[in-house]
Design a protein around this motif. Structure first.
Motif, PDB file in Angstrom:
ATOM      1  N   SER A 333     -11.564 -11.874  -9.190  1.00 26.00           N
ATOM      2  CA  SER A 333     -13.086 -12.599  -8.736  1.00 26.00           C
ATOM      3  C   SER A 333     -12.810 -13.896  -9.190  1.00 26.00           C
ATOM      4  CB  SER A 333     -13.771 -11.090  -8.868  1.00 26.00           C
ATOM      5  OG  SER A 333     -13.820 -11.730 -10.907  1.00 26.00           O
ATOM      6  N   GLN A 334     -13.951 -14.420  -7.818  1.00 29.56           N
ATOM      7  CA  GLN A 334     -14.136 -16.284  -8.578  1.00 29.56           C
ATOM      8  C   GLN A 334     -13.246 -17.086  -8.675  1.00 29.56           C
ATOM      9  OE1 GLN A 334     -16.833 -15.048 -11.926  1.00 29.56           O
ATOM     10  NE2 GLN A 334     -17.792 -15.570 -10.606  1.00 29.56           N
ATOM     11  N   ASN A 335     -12.483 -16.247  -7.602  1.00 31.67           N
ATOM     12  CA  ASN A 335     -10.813 -16.835  -7.886  1.00 31.67           C
ATOM     13  C   ASN A 335     -10.862 -18.363  -6.967  1.00 31.67           C
ATOM     14  OD1 ASN A 335      -9.321 -15.603 -10.319  1.00 31.67           O
ATOM     15  ND2 ASN A 335      -9.622 -14.123  -9.170  1.00 31.67           N
ATOM     16  N   ASN A 336      -9.809 -19.267  -6.994  1.00 30.36           N
ATOM     17  CA  ASN A 336      -9.811 -19.737  -5.489  1.00 30.36           C
ATOM     18  C   ASN A 336      -9.260 -18.728  -4.121  1.00 30.36           C
ATOM     19  OD1 ASN A 336      -9.600 -21.045  -2.959  1.00 30.36           O
ATOM     20  ND2 ASN A 336      -7.656 -22.761  -3.983  1.00 30.36           N
ATOM     21  N   LYS A 337      -8.327 -17.981  -4.272  1.00 31.77           N
ATOM     22  CA  LYS A 337      -7.675 -16.828  -3.516  1.00 31.77           C
ATOM     23  C   LYS A 337      -7.120 -15.609  -4.206  1.00 31.77           C
ATOM     24  CE  LYS A 337      -4.524 -19.646  -0.329  1.00 31.77           C
ATOM     25  NZ  LYS A 337      -3.678 -20.093  -0.148  1.00 31.77           N
ATOM     26  N   GLY A 338      -7.987 -14.759  -4.386  1.00 30.86           N
ATOM     27  CA  GLY A 338      -8.432 -13.621  -5.219  1.00 30.86           C
ATOM     28  C   GLY A 338      -6.228 -12.961  -5.264  1.00 30.86           C
ATOM     29  N   ILE A 339      -5.973 -12.804  -3.721  1.00 27.29           N
ATOM     30  CA  ILE A 339      -5.015 -12.052  -3.815  1.00 27.29           C
ATOM     31  C   ILE A 339      -4.080 -12.533  -3.225  1.00 27.29           C
ATOM     32  CG2 ILE A 339      -3.606 -10.123  -3.474  1.00 27.29           C
ATOM     33  CD1 ILE A 339      -5.510  -8.109  -4.219  1.00 27.29           C
ATOM     34  N   TRP A 340      -2.874 -13.284  -3.365  1.00 30.26           N
ATOM     35  CA  TRP A 340      -1.918 -13.764  -2.456  1.00 30.26           C
ATOM     36  C   TRP A 340      -0.197 -13.009  -2.229  1.00 30.26           C
ATOM     37  CZ3 TRP A 340      -0.421 -20.262  -3.268  1.00 30.26           C
ATOM     38  CH2 TRP A 340      -0.378 -20.444  -2.194  1.00 30.26           C
ATOM     39  N   LEU A 341      -0.029 -12.556  -1.579  1.00 29.15           N
ATOM     40  CA  LEU A 341       1.230 -13.057  -0.877  1.00 29.15           C
ATOM     41  C   LEU A 341       1.670 -13.888  -0.100  1.00 29.15           C
ATOM     42  CD1 LEU A 341       0.179 -10.011  -1.697  1.00 29.15           C
ATOM     43  CD2 LEU A 341       2.013  -8.988  -0.047  1.00 29.15           C
ATOM     44  N   TYR A 342       2.594 -14.765  -0.578  1.00 26.49           N
ATOM     45  CA  TYR A 342       3.235 -16.024   0.074  1.00 26.49           C
ATOM     46  C   TYR A 342       4.913 -15.656   0.163  1.00 26.49           C
ATOM     47  CZ  TYR A 342       4.364 -21.080   1.022  1.00 26.49           C
ATOM     48  OH  TYR A 342       4.507 -21.862   1.755  1.00 26.49           O
ATOM     49  N   SER A 343       5.440 -16.657   1.592  1.00 23.60           N
ATOM     50  CA  SER A 343       7.168 -16.690   1.800  1.00 23.60           C
ATOM     51  C   SER A 343       7.793 -14.998   1.392  1.00 23.60           C
ATOM     52  CB  SER A 343       7.485 -17.552   0.311  1.00 23.60           C
ATOM     53  OG  SER A 343       8.648 -17.874   0.865  1.00 23.60           O
ATOM     54  N   SER A 344       7.764 -14.535   1.934  1.00 26.24           N
ATOM     55  CA  SER A 344       8.849 -13.362   2.115  1.00 26.24           C
ATOM     56  C   SER A 344       8.032 -12.971   1.006  1.00 26.24           C
ATOM     57  CB  SER A 344      10.493 -13.430   1.967  1.00 26.24           C
ATOM     58  OG  SER A 344      10.190 -14.291   3.582  1.00 26.24           O
ATOM     59  N   SER A 345       6.900 -12.210   0.856  1.00 26.54           N
ATOM     60  CA  SER A 345       6.146 -11.326  -0.057  1.00 26.54           C
ATOM     61  C   SER A 345       6.155  -9.692   0.171  1.00 26.54           C
ATOM     62  CB  SER A 345       5.794 -11.743  -0.715  1.00 26.54           C
ATOM     63  OG  SER A 345       5.468 -12.673  -1.980  1.00 26.54           O
ATOM     64  N   ASN A 346       7.180  -9.097   1.279  1.00 23.35           N
ATOM     65  CA  ASN A 346       7.684  -8.160   1.776  1.00 23.35           C
ATOM     66  C   ASN A 346       7.211  -6.558   1.209  1.00 23.35           C
ATOM     67  OD1 ASN A 346       7.973 -10.527   3.114  1.00 23.35           O
ATOM     68  ND2 ASN A 346       9.726  -9.712   3.304  1.00 23.35           N
ATOM     69  N   ASN A 347       7.152  -5.725   1.949  1.00 24.03           N
ATOM     70  CA  ASN A 347       7.274  -3.776   1.136  1.00 24.03           C
ATOM     71  C   ASN A 347       6.679  -3.618   0.514  1.00 24.03           C
ATOM     72  OD1 ASN A 347       9.399  -3.597   3.412  1.00 24.03           O
ATOM     73  ND2 ASN A 347      10.309  -4.748   2.157  1.00 24.03           N
ATOM     74  N   ASN A 348       5.421  -4.689  -0.025  1.00 26.40           N
ATOM     75  CA  ASN A 348       4.550  -4.305  -1.439  1.00 26.40           C
ATOM     76  C   ASN A 348       3.029  -3.393  -0.685  1.00 26.40           C
ATOM     77  OD1 ASN A 348       5.609  -5.860  -3.346  1.00 26.40           O
ATOM     78  ND2 ASN A 348       5.121  -7.574  -1.716  1.00 26.40           N
ATOM     79  N   ILE A 349       3.113  -2.753  -1.359  1.00 22.10           N
ATOM     80  CA  ILE A 349       1.741  -1.955  -1.989  1.00 22.10           C
ATOM     81  C   ILE A 349       0.345  -2.177  -2.534  1.00 22.10           C
ATOM     82  CG2 ILE A 349       0.908   0.735  -2.066  1.00 22.10           C
ATOM     83  CD1 ILE A 349       3.832   1.455  -1.902  1.00 22.10           C
ATOM     84  N   LEU A 350      -0.205  -1.939  -2.114  1.00 21.76           N
ATOM     85  CA  LEU A 350      -1.507  -2.419  -2.707  1.00 21.76           C
ATOM     86  C   LEU A 350      -2.575  -1.511  -2.109  1.00 21.76           C
ATOM     87  CD1 LEU A 350      -0.444  -5.265  -1.780  1.00 21.76           C
ATOM     88  CD2 LEU A 350      -2.299  -6.819  -2.199  1.00 21.76           C
ATOM     89  N   LYS A 351      -3.304  -0.693  -2.886  1.00 20.93           N
ATOM     90  CA  LYS A 351      -4.450   0.465  -2.979  1.00 20.93           C
ATOM     91  C   LYS A 351      -5.276   0.254  -4.383  1.00 20.93           C
ATOM     92  CE  LYS A 351      -0.992   3.575  -5.231  1.00 20.93           C
ATOM     93  NZ  LYS A 351      -1.121   5.252  -4.667  1.00 20.93           N
ATOM     94  N   GLY A 352      -6.632   0.432  -4.101  1.00 23.66           N
ATOM     95  CA  GLY A 352      -7.322   0.560  -5.439  1.00 23.66           C
ATOM     96  C   GLY A 352      -7.803  -0.692  -6.088  1.00 23.66           C
TER      97      GLY A 352
END
Length: 529
Positions: A333-352
């Motif tokens: 919260s209250q960041n510039n970007k909350g969650i940032w995946l960049y440059s071939s950040s692949n196959n991650n799971i984001l839940k909840g």
């Protein structure tokens, strides 16, 4: 006669052995004092030389210009007799204090002016020692454990050393560091990649660090060079120059729980918690706020981030070329970007995860693919950006979702304008949701609808997670026999399916047709719209 003489000889031998044992056990527990005048000794080293294993040496306030080598099992206790902790001043040569035998207790000393690296204020070259309530200051290296294991360091302070506050090196394993403070260990003339508050380096494994504070160092708390299976709990990293907590160079299987990393913002790349080329670590319940980057994973895979809080950073959680990680139940919260995946950040799971009031994007995926993002809560001016091929929902699956509904599917979007026409808590119109066009590859096909009825599905009057003929029967009996406890319903909201503010035969009829003709828009439940 010979037998009698032999018996007497055995008795004398036993008495002699017993006398020796008593002497060792009683005489070996002597206490010696050290001070400038009126004590047993004026030199700490002289007292150490004279003492026997198990003895105690009490050193009074004063400055002792010497290099102390404790080479037997002793208790050395500093006593404040009016001038503070006794000070051991190495005069710029060698270690101030060296613990070179197992089982030593060092309590209440100040160690200063050791020689150049790797000389230290306190050097521990043995095992099973207890080091507590000491101050190591104005050395290049404050407290140093080279290949030293199963020691306990408690309530020590290492500050204003040029390179390291506390350094564990080369297979220093199974040590416990509790409530130590390391601050201002930095030298502007030293290489930028050196100085830090506490560092474990070159295969230091299975150590436990709890309740330590690292502040205003070049780096805060560092695990480097395959330092594995360490546990960091409730430590505080505050206002270090580059990174608060730093895992690097194949440091794996570490657990970070309940740590706080704040105010790392001297540079744009300053970071609260930073993992670089380190995998299989668990980060649970940590807090990172007011940093350049809150939590940053670079070239790191198979890490699990669970229940962490990142706020008021430039970027909350940032992955760079970091794949196959799991982010669960984190709050950004209250960041510039909350969650940032960049440059071939692949196959991650984001839940909840929850991303709210972030100024640029709640979640941003750039040049990153095949990530699965579901059951997250997004409430930001711009909820999402995705220029790759990612998956924004799972198939409809029964289970409590992040906004209290009974089905898992996609994510909750604060600006989703579609409606739920069948009462399952999942959006049915304006699909797929694509965050105002910012999601390139389709979008969320099963967006979550906020459960108005406190988590109960509209029309599910018996609260079993399904809307079926059983609900019709219960509602009919409830209307026919008002007040009968055998016909109690979940909530009035779930039962008022036509949304007219009353529960009557009109609701029974609508629910009957809704169940009998699924998908027919003439019989859509109004409490869901």
């Amino acid at each position: 006669m010979k037998r009698e003489r032999r018996r007497i000889w055995y008795c004398l031998l036993f008495a002699a052995v017993f006398t020796v044992l008593v002497f060792v056990s009683v005489g070996g527990a002597a206490t010696y004092t050290v001070c400038s005048r009126g004590c047993d000794y004026t030199s700490i080293q002289a007292a150490v030389t004279a003492a026997r294993p198990g003895d105690t040496i009490v050193v009074h306030s004063g400055t002792y210009y010497e290099n102390v080598n404790v080479n037997k099992q002793l208790v050395l206790k500093g006593k404040d007799t009016g001038g503070g902790k006794p000070v051991v001043d190495a005069g710029g040569r060698g270690n101030a204090i060296t613990l070179s035998h197992d089982g030593i207790v060092l309590d209440g000393f100040t160690a200063i002016n050791a020689g150049g690296y790797p000389q230290a204020g306190i050097a521990v070259t043995s095992n099973y020692n207890t080091i507590l309530n000491n101050l190591a200051s104005n050395n290049e290296l404050g407290i140093y454990l080279p290949s030293s294991s199963k020691n306990t360091l408690t309530n020590n302070t290492a500050n204003s050393n040029k390179v390291y506050g506390i350094l564990l090196l080369s297979s220093s394993n199974n040590n416990k560091l509790t409530s130590n403070k390391a601050s201002n260990n930095r030298d502007e003339n030293a290489p930028w990649y050196w100085a830090c508050g506490i560092q474990l380096k070159n295969g230091c494994n299975d150590n436990t660090l709890t309740g330590n504070t690292v502040s205003s160092n070049t780096y805060g708390l560092v695990l480097a060079d395959s330092s594995n299976n360490n546990t960091l709990t409730d430590n505080i990293a505050n206002s270090n120059r580059y990174y608060g907590i730093f895992l690097c160079y194949s440091s794996t299987n570490n657990t970070l729980t309940g740590n706080t990393a704040v105010n790392h913002k001297e540079f744009a790349l300053s970071t609260g918690i930073h993992l670089d080329s380190s995998s299989y670590n668990n980060l649970v319940g940590n807090t990172a706020s007011n940093n350049g980057r809150g939590i940053y994973l670079a070239l790191s895979s198979y890490n699990a981030l669970t229940g962490n809080t990142v706020s008021n950073n430039q970027n909350g959680i940032h992955l760079w070329t970091a794949s196959t990680n799991t982010l669960t139940d984190n709050t950004a919260s209250q960041n510039n970007k909350g969650i940032w995946l960049y440059s071939s950040s692949n196959n991650n799971i984001l839940k909840g995860n929850t991303a709210t009031t972030n100024s640029y994007h709640g979640i941003c995926l750039e040049s990153s693919n095949n990530n699965q993002i579901y059951n997250n809560y997004f409430e930001n001016t711009n909820n999402a950006f995705d220029d790759g091929t990612n998956i924004w929902n799972i198939p409809k699956t029964q289970g409590m979702n992040i906004v209290g509904g009974s089905w898992l599917g996609g994510n909750y979007w604060s600006n989703y304008a579609g409606t739920d026409t069948n009462g399952d808590g999942l959006g049915d119109t304006l699909l797929p949701y694509n965050s105002l066009g910012y999601i390139a590859n389709g979008g969320d096909c099963l967006p979550l609808i906020m459960a108005v009825g406190g988590g109960v599905l509209c029309g599910d009057v018996n609260c079993d997670g399904e809307i079926d003929v059983c609900d019709v029967g219960l509602l009919q009996y409830h209307v026919g026999f008002p007040g009968d406890p055998r016909c109690a319903i979940c909530t009035d909201w779930a039962a008022d399916v036509n949304g007219d503010g009353k529960i009557d035969v009109g609701d029974v009829g609508l629910l009957l047709y809704h169940v009998g003709f699924p998908g027919d828009q003439r019989y859509a439940l109004k409490c869901c719209s």
